[in-house]
Design a protein around this motif. Structure first.
Motif, PDB file in Angstrom:
ATOM      1  N   HIS A 185     -14.800   1.322  52.508  1.00 35.94           N
ATOM      2  CA  HIS A 185     -15.775   1.981  53.462  1.00 35.94           C
ATOM      3  C   HIS A 185     -15.391   1.483  54.896  1.00 35.94           C
ATOM      4  N   THR A 186     -14.383   2.631  55.501  1.00 39.33           N
ATOM      5  CA  THR A 186     -13.924   2.305  56.694  1.00 39.33           C
ATOM      6  C   THR A 186     -14.986   2.312  57.618  1.00 39.33           C
ATOM      7  N   ALA A 187     -15.863   2.946  57.602  1.00 36.97           N
ATOM      8  CA  ALA A 187     -16.887   3.197  58.680  1.00 36.97           C
ATOM      9  C   ALA A 187     -17.482   1.799  58.829  1.00 36.97           C
ATOM     10  N   MET A 188     -18.003   1.118  57.844  1.00 38.44           N
ATOM     11  CA  MET A 188     -18.461  -0.028  57.905  1.00 38.44           C
ATOM     12  C   MET A 188     -17.545  -1.162  58.389  1.00 38.44           C
ATOM     13  N   LEU A 189     -16.337  -1.237  57.931  1.00 32.07           N
ATOM     14  CA  LEU A 189     -15.520  -2.089  58.439  1.00 32.07           C
ATOM     15  C   LEU A 189     -15.135  -1.864  59.851  1.00 32.07           C
ATOM     16  N   LEU A 190     -14.910  -0.732  60.482  1.00 40.11           N
ATOM     17  CA  LEU A 190     -14.701  -0.534  61.770  1.00 40.11           C
ATOM     18  C   LEU A 190     -15.941  -0.791  62.567  1.00 40.11           C
ATOM     19  N   GLY A 191     -17.200  -0.347  62.109  1.00 40.52           N
ATOM     20  CA  GLY A 191     -18.445  -0.408  62.837  1.00 40.52           C
ATOM     21  C   GLY A 191     -18.596  -2.057  63.144  1.00 40.52           C
ATOM     22  N   ALA A 192     -18.428  -2.932  61.938  1.00 43.13           N
ATOM     23  CA  ALA A 192     -18.706  -4.277  62.241  1.00 43.13           C
ATOM     24  C   ALA A 192     -17.461  -4.921  63.108  1.00 43.13           C
ATOM     25  N   SER A 193     -16.367  -4.366  63.148  1.00 42.46           N
ATOM     26  CA  SER A 193     -15.282  -4.809  64.013  1.00 42.46           C
ATOM     27  C   SER A 193     -15.872  -4.573  65.411  1.00 42.46           C
ATOM     28  N   VAL A 194     -16.426  -3.347  65.855  1.00 40.64           N
ATOM     29  CA  VAL A 194     -16.464  -2.951  67.113  1.00 40.64           C
ATOM     30  C   VAL A 194     -17.640  -3.563  67.378  1.00 40.64           C
ATOM     31  N   TRP A 195     -18.701  -3.823  66.545  1.00 38.94           N
ATOM     32  CA  TRP A 195     -19.834  -4.731  67.146  1.00 38.94           C
ATOM     33  C   TRP A 195     -19.310  -5.928  67.366  1.00 38.94           C
ATOM     34  N   ILE A 196     -18.728  -6.622  66.596  1.00 35.56           N
ATOM     35  CA  ILE A 196     -18.024  -7.873  66.790  1.00 35.56           C
ATOM     36  C   ILE A 196     -17.382  -8.245  68.460  1.00 35.56           C
ATOM     37  N   MET A 197     -16.760  -7.035  68.787  1.00 37.58           N
ATOM     38  CA  MET A 197     -15.971  -6.958  70.080  1.00 37.58           C
ATOM     39  C   MET A 197     -16.971  -6.755  71.167  1.00 37.58           C
ATOM     40  N   VAL A 198     -17.902  -6.098  71.028  1.00 37.98           N
ATOM     41  CA  VAL A 198     -19.146  -5.942  71.771  1.00 37.98           C
ATOM     42  C   VAL A 198     -19.927  -7.139  72.004  1.00 37.98           C
ATOM     43  N   LEU A 199     -20.190  -8.071  71.076  1.00 39.41           N
ATOM     44  CA  LEU A 199     -20.761  -9.245  71.163  1.00 39.41           C
ATOM     45  C   LEU A 199     -19.850 -10.295  71.981  1.00 39.41           C
ATOM     46  N   VAL A 200     -18.612 -10.176  71.598  1.00 44.09           N
ATOM     47  CA  VAL A 200     -17.672 -10.905  72.197  1.00 44.09           C
ATOM     48  C   VAL A 200     -17.431 -10.888  73.721  1.00 44.09           C
ATOM     49  N   ILE A 201     -17.556  -9.575  74.101  1.00 43.70           N
ATOM     50  CA  ILE A 201     -17.366  -9.215  75.392  1.00 43.70           C
ATOM     51  C   ILE A 201     -18.815  -9.485  76.052  1.00 43.70           C
ATOM     52  N   VAL A 202     -19.758  -9.350  75.628  1.00 42.63           N
ATOM     53  CA  VAL A 202     -21.021  -9.698  76.243  1.00 42.63           C
ATOM     54  C   VAL A 202     -20.908 -11.467  76.340  1.00 42.63           C
ATOM     55  N   VAL A 203     -20.407 -12.042  75.495  1.00 42.73           N
ATOM     56  CA  VAL A 203     -20.453 -13.548  75.413  1.00 42.73           C
ATOM     57  C   VAL A 203     -19.549 -13.902  76.728  1.00 42.73           C
TER      58      VAL A 203
END
Lengths: 233, 309
Positions: A185-203
């Motif tokens: 499920h590539t969309a889930m894999l990438l979606g979660a990765s992108v979301w982690i990146m967003v959180l990392v940037i916020v932090v």
């Protein structure tokens, strides 16, 4: 529909965020909480150790050794090892994440403290500062920005690696990474990765702000003056 | 003199880069492809039987057994083992570069027809025959299987009198289970268990595909049930009980040789003979010998064949 579009759709889908769906909000909080706990543990261990080595200016070889060796350790291997020794759950990934976080904090604390000019320390001593006063009024203010910098990079590394918590049944955002890989499920894999990146940037932005405030006003002024001088010279 | 200190020691790109690297690393690990898999298969002459295998130790042992059986019958054999996934070796089998591969019934059906109806081993084997393309044949299937399972410790099985998956209701309103997180989405996962057996599963994701961490979660008592492959050495070494599945919740995966239709009749007979001997326990023992004693596939196969005579 291409992968990027699918990924965006996955990220904006209510199913992704609702409590009876994938419950990304709870998983994100879990993820942030694990990262914070790991960095807090690492800080409790590494800041006093880094201070001691920076203050005495001894054992700096230990820093090089520890940071080098710990960074070379594969975290997935550690998670598996501790998982086999201690069973599944939160403890194995937590130990691995603490080990991951220690080098940055240790090295930055050491640098922050050891970089304080000896004449500043001598002046403080000459005025009769006790060691406790020295720590509170000289080391801490002058070293704080570096220490926060160490916490910042540790937190970011830990956040990226905390996906491994899901490997041994502890949840977090890694759940979607593994599920995405295993069900293709590539969309889930990438979606979660992108979301982690967003959180990392916020932090990262948050830490950046803290770091700016952690630099004493006097030092900021002096830095400004010296850089003005050096550019003039 | 001012102590030198960088004002912004970390750029914003570092976290980005490390996250991206982690993501890439994971994707790379997840892709099951072997970068070396498309090396050219040496074309053997007409009399030689080319045997392939998956890049999976247990499958290689079975392939080695086939190879030795055929050699005993006087055939020339070429071993092209460790080829990789079905996506790679099936086309080679279809094109005739390989003559024989050990495979598993359920997965074969799914490979060719996306959906497989679960049923008895015989029913699934029938579907294999229908699914295989022209020019290929499935030989007899063995009793030995390599499939997902609902497995418990022998203590749990004794204490709660468990023999089938349905008996898990003896454990209470719901049972905790360790499996890869995708188990949740599989037809044989929690939904299927609820539907066929009325068992409510609470899943704990442990991502090593029934490996040591999953086994550890079961033996430590962190979970009551685990998804462990029926051929796993842990079934023997940890004295586990694979629960029976009379309703065929899990798609049967019996070991079956897939071969070129023109495979010599004597070879087919010899292989079917060995298939008849390959029981469920045999495959566990073969795998245990390989994993626990680190014995090479050829030795494991030879020893087992000796015992059969």
């Amino acid at each position: 529909m291409n992968v990027i579009q699918e990924t965006i759709n996955w990220l904006v889908s209510p199913q992704t965020w609702s409590a009876d769906g994938h419950d990304m909000i709870a998983r994100s909080l879990e993820h942030l909480q694990y990262s914070a706990i790991a960095v807090a543990f690492a800080a409790v261990l590494a800041i006093p150790a880094g201070w001691f080595m920076g203050h005495t200016r001894r054992f700096s070889g230990v820093i090089v050794g520890i940071t080098g060796a710990a960074r070379a350790l594969p975290t997935l291997g550690l998670v598996t090892l501790f998982g086999l020794l201690l069973g599944i759950g939160l403890v194995p990934p937590m130990i691995a994440l603490v080990i991951l976080a220690i080098p940055s904090i240790l090295a930055s604390t050491y640098s922050g403290i050891s970089a304080i000019d000896t004449s500043v320390l001598d002046a403080a001593r000459a005025q009769g500062f006790t060691t406790r006063q020295l720590i509170a009024r000289v080391h801490l203010p002058l070293g704080l920005a570096m220490i926060v910098g160490g916490l910042r990079s540790a937190f970011i590394q830990v956040m990226s690696t905390a996906i491994l918590a899901a490997y041994v049944g502890a949840g977090g955002l890694g759940r979607f990474i593994f599920l995405g890989i295993n069900t293709q499920h590539t969309a889930m894999l990438l979606g979660a990765s992108v979301w982690i990146m967003v959180l990392v940037i916020v932090v990262d932005v948050l830490f950046g702000t803290i770091q700016r405030f952690a630099t004493p006003a006097g030092v900021r002024r002096l830095n400004a003056t010296t850089s003005a001088q050096s550019s003039a010279g | 003199m001012i102590s030198h200190r960088a004002k912004h020691p970390r750029s914003v790109f570092l976290p980005l880069a490390s996250t991206a690297a982690a993501a890439l690393l994971l994707t790379a690990c997840g892709a099951d492809s072997d970068p070396l898999e498309d090396d050219e298969t040496t074309q053997a002459d007409g009399d030689t039987i080319v045997i392939g295998s998956q890049a999976y130790y247990s499958n290689e042992i079975i392939a080695e057994i086939y190879a030795q059986v055929l050699e005993d019958e006087g055939f020339e054999v070429q071993r092209d083992f460790q080829i990789g996934q079905r996506e790679v070796y099936m086309p080679e089998l279809e094109s005739g570069e390989i003559d024989l591969v050990p495979d598993y019934t359920g997965n074969l059906v799914q490979y060719y027809s996306d959906e497989a109806d679960s049923g008895s081993p015989e029913e699934v084997y029938e579907q294999v025959g229908d699914a295989l393309p022209e020019g290929l044949q499935a030989l007899d299937f063995a009793e030995a299987t390599d499939q997902d399972s609902y497995t418990v410790t022998s203590e749990t099985a004794e204490e709660h009198d468990l023999t089938t998956i349905g008996d898990l209701t003896n454990l209470g309103d719901s049972v905790s289970m360790a499996a890869n997180s995708e188990f949740e989405t599989r037809p044989y996962g929690p939904e299927g268990a609820q539907e066929l057996y009325g068992v409510t599963i609470e899943l704990t994701g442990v991502e090593d595909s029934g490996g040591p961490l999953t086994v550890g979660a079961l033996t430590d008592g962190d979970v009551q049930v685990a998804d462990i492959y029926t051929s796993s050495p842990a079934v023997e070494t940890e004295n586990l009980v694979v629960l029976e599945d009379p309703e065929y919740l899990v798609l049967p995966q019996n070991v079956v040789p897939v071969a070129d239709e023109d495979l010599d009749e004597e070879a087919v007979e010899a292989l079917n003979e060995v298939q008849a001997q390959l029981g469920a326990q045999d495959l566990v023992e073969l795998n245990t010998r390989s994993v626990e004693d680190e014995a090479p596939a050829a030795d494991v196969a030879a020893e087992w064949l000796e015992q059969q005579d």
